[in-house]
Design a protein around this motif. Structure first.
Motif, short mmCIF file in Angstrom:
data_model
loop_
_atom_site.label_atom_id
_atom_site.label_comp_id
_atom_site.label_asym_id
_atom_site.label_seq_id
_atom_site.Cartn_x
_atom_site.Cartn_y
_atom_site.Cartn_z
N ILE A 345 0.84 -1.21 0.00
CA ILE A 345 0.00 0.00 0.00
C ILE A 345 0.87 1.26 0.00
CG2 ILE A 345 -1.60 1.35 1.43
CD1 ILE A 345 -2.86 -1.35 2.27
N LEU A 346 1.94 1.23 0.78
CA LEU A 346 2.83 2.39 0.88
C LEU A 346 3.69 2.58 -0.37
CD1 LEU A 346 4.05 1.99 4.57
CD2 LEU A 346 2.30 3.56 3.71
N ALA A 347 3.96 1.47 -1.09
CA ALA A 347 4.93 1.53 -2.19
C ALA A 347 4.32 1.76 -3.56
CB ALA A 347 5.75 0.24 -2.23
N VAL A 348 3.06 1.37 -3.78
CA VAL A 348 2.55 1.30 -5.14
C VAL A 348 2.38 2.68 -5.78
CG1 VAL A 348 0.12 1.20 -4.40
CG2 VAL A 348 0.79 0.27 -6.63
N TYR A 349 1.91 3.67 -5.06
CA TYR A 349 1.72 5.00 -5.67
C TYR A 349 3.06 5.63 -6.06
CZ TYR A 349 -0.50 9.46 -6.72
OH TYR A 349 -0.95 10.59 -7.36
N PRO A 350 4.06 5.66 -5.14
CA PRO A 350 5.37 6.15 -5.57
C PRO A 350 5.96 5.36 -6.74
CG PRO A 350 5.27 6.02 -3.18
CD PRO A 350 4.03 5.36 -3.70
N ALA A 351 5.65 4.08 -6.83
CA ALA A 351 6.15 3.26 -7.93
C ALA A 351 5.58 3.74 -9.26
CB ALA A 351 5.80 1.80 -7.70
N PHE A 352 4.28 4.00 -9.33
CA PHE A 352 3.67 4.50 -10.56
C PHE A 352 4.16 5.91 -10.88
CE2 PHE A 352 0.90 0.89 -10.47
CZ PHE A 352 0.42 0.76 -11.76
N MET A 353 4.39 6.72 -9.87
CA MET A 353 4.94 8.05 -10.10
C MET A 353 6.33 7.96 -10.74
SD MET A 353 3.87 10.20 -6.68
CE MET A 353 4.74 11.65 -7.27
N ALA A 354 7.12 7.00 -10.28
CA ALA A 354 8.49 6.86 -10.78
C ALA A 354 8.51 6.47 -12.25
CB ALA A 354 9.24 5.83 -9.95
N ILE A 355 7.69 5.50 -12.65
CA ILE A 355 7.74 5.05 -14.04
C ILE A 355 7.13 6.07 -14.99
CG2 ILE A 355 7.83 2.60 -13.46
CD1 ILE A 355 4.88 2.39 -14.06
N ASN A 356 6.24 6.93 -14.48
CA ASN A 356 5.69 7.99 -15.32
C ASN A 356 6.64 9.17 -15.43
OD1 ASN A 356 2.62 7.79 -16.29
ND2 ASN A 356 2.88 6.56 -14.42
N ALA A 357 7.38 9.44 -14.34
CA ALA A 357 8.35 10.52 -14.38
C ALA A 357 9.55 10.18 -15.25
CB ALA A 357 8.81 10.86 -12.95
N THR A 358 9.96 8.90 -15.21
CA THR A 358 11.10 8.44 -16.01
C THR A 358 10.71 7.17 -16.75
OG1 THR A 358 12.53 9.28 -14.24
CG2 THR A 358 13.57 7.96 -15.95
N PRO A 359 10.00 7.31 -17.87
CA PRO A 359 9.48 6.13 -18.58
C PRO A 359 10.55 5.43 -19.41
CG PRO A 359 8.83 8.11 -19.74
CD PRO A 359 9.56 8.57 -18.50
N THR A 360 11.51 4.84 -18.73
CA THR A 360 12.56 4.08 -19.39
C THR A 360 12.53 2.64 -18.93
OG1 THR A 360 14.19 4.59 -17.66
CG2 THR A 360 14.02 6.14 -19.51
N VAL A 361 13.12 1.77 -19.71
CA VAL A 361 13.09 0.34 -19.38
C VAL A 361 13.80 0.04 -18.06
CG1 VAL A 361 13.84 -1.95 -20.13
CG2 VAL A 361 12.83 -0.37 -21.78
N PRO A 362 14.99 0.58 -17.77
CA PRO A 362 15.64 0.28 -16.48
C PRO A 362 14.79 0.67 -15.28
CG PRO A 362 17.22 1.24 -17.99
CD PRO A 362 15.90 1.38 -18.63
N VAL A 363 14.15 1.84 -15.33
CA VAL A 363 13.30 2.27 -14.22
C VAL A 363 12.08 1.37 -14.11
CG1 VAL A 363 11.84 4.14 -13.34
CG2 VAL A 363 14.08 4.66 -14.32
N LEU A 364 11.48 1.05 -15.24
CA LEU A 364 10.31 0.16 -15.23
C LEU A 364 10.65 -1.19 -14.61
CD1 LEU A 364 7.39 -0.54 -16.15
CD2 LEU A 364 8.40 -1.29 -18.33
N LEU A 365 11.76 -1.79 -15.01
CA LEU A 365 12.13 -3.11 -14.50
C LEU A 365 12.48 -3.06 -13.01
CD1 LEU A 365 14.27 -4.60 -17.42
CD2 LEU A 365 11.80 -4.70 -17.02
N ALA A 366 13.13 -1.98 -12.57
CA ALA A 366 13.46 -1.85 -11.15
C ALA A 366 12.20 -1.73 -10.30
CB ALA A 366 14.37 -0.64 -10.94
N VAL A 367 11.25 -0.94 -10.77
CA VAL A 367 9.99 -0.76 -10.04
C VAL A 367 9.21 -2.08 -10.00
CG1 VAL A 367 7.71 0.31 -10.19
CG2 VAL A 367 9.77 1.71 -10.41
#
Length: 458
Positions: A345-367
């Motif tokens: 619950i605590l992690a999922v919103y920041p995770a979606f923010m991260a992949i939208n802010a930096t829509p690259t494959v490395p960030v997507l795979l890390a998230v």
């Protein structure tokens, strides 16, 4: 709780103090607890279950192409909604399959039910593999795809209860979590194979060839592998022995009418089980399946790269699931579920923010990798706990009903709801709110559920 000291009883060496309620099971358990027996049971059940889930879930990886070929409406998001909606249609039949095939597994045995589900899954894959497109036969094309998804959903509804019950019944009071975790491992393995196949096809074929015939290849492979799974399962030991002549009449009634027994005598377990399943299944289908589609349509990453998200999530869950099951054996199912779901619950919103802010494959795979760890520790104790809520005579039916009701709406239509929320709100972070809501609801029944780890369930 105090137990009688059997060794002090003078007649203990020659006769049991009470007639066994499940004749043949102790002998079966002795065979299954050898190293060879354990390896054989886990490998056979996991492989067969993985083949069945492969047939069902590869549809998700090619949802964008299927939407274009079979649901030719205006707008990419509308096509995607119809495609993932037809993916969810398969889940409508899961509760029906859970009731019918779960009851069959509790009457005729786990092996018989699992063979029947594989044959039906093979039929559904064949229907999709050779279905003409909308351009060829018009509205009959999407109807044929939907019919195939209904057949597959019916089959998988019965598979989950029979295979999970069989895994748990091969384990002991101290190892059921570990054994049951292989149910989730098998789902992860099918996703690993399906996503790798999708990546390979997207990389090797031109877009025209992929849309023309390449997307059909995984369904043909799944269809061809069905008989292999049936052969493998034929050599498993049955864990549902025939009832003895002296079995109690109430137990016989439960065996003959498992559905009635479940709703009459175990209604509280059904409600709690469904509610807690909502969180685990929403997390599973959003992280393992939807994020790759999300990366293609929302982040605009190439399909050949975006499918690595599904592969990463699946690979992480395959590795983490046995550890999650073993940990739930050690510290309890409820504690593992509480901690992992709060963290999710605590992690999922920041995770979606991260992949939208930096829509690259490395960030997507890390998230995706980070979320998949939490999904494994969320889903495994959940799926293990469900069959533990019911006695052996109605276990497969109870597990099937509870799991399929929870999964059919909040898991099967998770991708549809997530896409619809994006279209409704215009906010690309909307899928995170869906997952947070489902996770919060799933925490509500935990205080009212008994801990099953380390306790006898039969």
């Amino acid at each position: 709780m105090n137990y009688p000291a059997a060794p002090t009883a003078p007649t203990a060496p020659t006769a049991p103090t009470a007639p066994p309620t499940e004749p043949g099971h102790d002998m079966l358990h002795d065979r299954a607890t050898t190293s060879a027996g354990r390896a054989k049971a886990i490998a056979a059940i996991t492989l067969g279950n993985g083949l069945e889930f492969f047939d069902f879930t590869i549809y998700s990886f090619f949802a964008t192409i299927i939407g274009k070929l079979y649901f030719p409406v205006e707008g990419e998001l509308a096509q995607l909604m119809l495609a993932v909606g037809s993916f969810g249609v398969g889940f409508i039949m899961r509760p029906v399959g859970g009731i019918v095939l779960g009851a069959y597994a509790d009457r005729a045995g786990r092996k018989a039910a699992m063979s029947a589900t594989l044959w039906m899954m093979t039929l559904g894959s064949a229907m999709i593999a050779f279905a003409p497109t909308y351009a060829a036969i018009g509205v009959a094309a999407p109807l044929l795809v939907i019919a195939a998804r209904l057949v597959q959903g019916f089959a998988l509804g019965g598979e989950i209860g029979a295979s999970t019950s069989l895994l748990l019944e091969y384990g002991s009071d101290r190892t059921r979590g570990f054994y049951g975790s292989w149910q989730f491992v098998s789902q992860g393995l099918n996703t690993v194979c399906g996503s790798l196949l999708g990546v390979a096809l997207a990389a090797w074929l031109s877009p025209q060839a992929l849309e023309s015939w390449g997307w059909r290849v995984p369904f043909v492979i799944g269809m061809a592998m069905g008989p292999v799974g049936i052969y493998i399962r034929r050599h498993l030991d049955e864990t549902l022995p025939l009832p003895p002549a002296g079995v109690a009449q109430t137990d016989l009634a439960a065996m003959k009418q498992p559905v009635r027994e479940i709703f009459n005598g175990h209604s509280a377990a059904v409600v709690c089980g469904v509610l807690t399943t909502i969180g685990g299944t929403a997390a599973n289908y959003i992280v393992l399946f939807y994020l790759s589609t999300y990366a293609i349509r929302i982040l605009h990453l190439p399909m050949a790269l975006a499918l690595w998200a599904a592969w990463t999530a699946a690979a992480v869950t395959v590795v983490c699931s046995p550890f999650a099951g073993a940990l739930s054996d050690r510290v309890g199912r409820k504690r593992v579920m509480w901690i992992s779901r709060v963290l999710l619950i605590l992690a999922v919103y920041p995770a979606f923010m991260a992949i939208n802010a930096t829509p690259t494959v490395p960030v997507l795979l890390a998230v995706v990798a980070g979320l998949a760890v939490l999904v494994a520790f969320t889903a495994v104790p959940n799926i293990v706990m469900l069959p533990e809520l019911f006695p052996r005579a109605i276990r497969a039916t109870g597990m099937s009903i509870v799991y399929c009701i929870g999964v059919s709406i909040f898991g099967g239509f998770a991708q549809f709801f997530a896409t619809w929320l994006i279209q409704l709100s215009g906010n690309t972070l909307a899928p995170a709110w869906y997952l947070i809501g489902c996770s919060l609801v799933s925490l509500l029944p935990l205080p009212f559920m008994r801990e099953t780890a380390g306790r006898a369930i039969d």
